[in-house]
Design a protein around this motif. Structure first.
Motif, PDB file in Angstrom:
ATOM      1  N   HIS A  98      -4.061  -2.423  20.120  1.00 27.47           N
ATOM      2  CA  HIS A  98      -4.053  -2.900  18.695  1.00 27.47           C
ATOM      3  C   HIS A  98      -5.022  -4.148  18.782  1.00 27.47           C
ATOM      4  N   VAL A 100      -4.651  -7.063  20.296  1.00 25.09           N
ATOM      5  CA  VAL A 100      -4.114  -8.052  19.704  1.00 25.09           C
ATOM      6  C   VAL A 100      -4.599  -9.651  20.149  1.00 25.09           C
ATOM      7  N   ARG A 145      -0.683  -8.431  14.163  1.00 25.19           N
ATOM      8  CA  ARG A 145      -1.174  -7.282  15.283  1.00 25.19           C
ATOM      9  C   ARG A 145       0.150  -7.412  16.365  1.00 25.19           C
ATOM     10  N   ASP A 163      -2.369  -3.914  10.108  1.00 25.22           N
ATOM     11  CA  ASP A 163      -2.947  -3.967  11.521  1.00 25.22           C
ATOM     12  C   ASP A 163      -4.538  -3.964  11.248  1.00 25.22           C
ATOM     13  N   GLU A 166      -5.898  -6.807   9.262  1.00 23.93           N
ATOM     14  CA  GLU A 166      -5.867  -8.092  10.062  1.00 23.93           C
ATOM     15  C   GLU A 166      -7.057  -7.790  11.264  1.00 23.93           C
ATOM     16  N   THR A 167      -7.064  -6.728  11.660  1.00 25.98           N
ATOM     17  CA  THR A 167      -8.364  -6.669  12.715  1.00 25.98           C
ATOM     18  C   THR A 167      -9.488  -6.739  12.249  1.00 25.98           C
TER      19      THR A 167
END
Ligand code: FES
Ligand code: FES
Length: 170
Positions: A98, A100, A145, A163, A166-167
């Motif tokens: 992910h 993160v 994330r 996800d 946001e990424t």
């Protein structure tokens, strides 16, 4: 960082399954010993007053703020740091998947809080995750994330499309 060595005494701590001999004053916070004596630098110094979670490690499986726990209170306690996860723990794999971390500074503390959660609650709800991760502050705002990665590591489908959104934003 004051080392507390003025009144150093020999102490043995159980860190990541090993007996580690340390020489520090009994009031020395665990974080100082981890980083300066045990060479375990994955745990970070953030606020130093138990408010940010960057220094989180496990004590008998429960997350503690190592900046604020004196070693005198840890005799016989099994301490686990981020290094104990070995790099291929399901959470660490999910963290990579992910993408993160942003700056990464908070992340070892985040992962140790998540590890404590999944050890006792393998299928946490969103509310369970929020409660367990409350107090682990991320200045970069990677919270979506982090939640997605925890759910993935738990074998749960991350909710919504936050996800990827946001990424992309990061
Ligand atoms: S450095 Fe320990 S809680 Fe912030
Ligand atoms: S990734 Fe930067 S503080 Fe969390």
């Amino acid at each position: 960082m004051e080392s507390g060595r003025d009144d150093a005494v020999a102490t043995t701590l159980d860190i990541n399954g090993k007996s580690v001999a340390v020489s520090a004053g009994p009031e020395t916070p665990l974080l100082w010993v981890l980083r300066d004596e045990a060479g375990l630098t994955g745990s970070k110094y953030g606020c130093g007053i138990g408010q940010c979670g960057a220094c989180t490690v496990l004590a008998d499986g429960s997350p503690i703020r190592s900046c604020s726990v004196p070693i005198a209170s840890l005799a016989g306690v099994k301490i686990a740091t981020i290094e104990s996860l070995g790099g291929s723990h399901a959470l660490q794999q999910a963290w990579v998947k992910h993408d993160v971390p942003q700056c990464g500074y908070c992340q070892s503390g985040q992962i140790m809080s998540a590890a404590a959660l999944l050890a006792t609650n393998p299928k946490p709800s969103d509310a369970d995750i929020d409660a367990a991760m409350d107090g682990n502050i991320c200045r970069c705002g990677a919270y979506q994330r982090i939640r997605a990665a925890i759910k993935d590591a738990a074998g749960l489908t991350p909710s919504g499309s936050g996800d990827s959104a946001e990424t992309a934003k990061a």
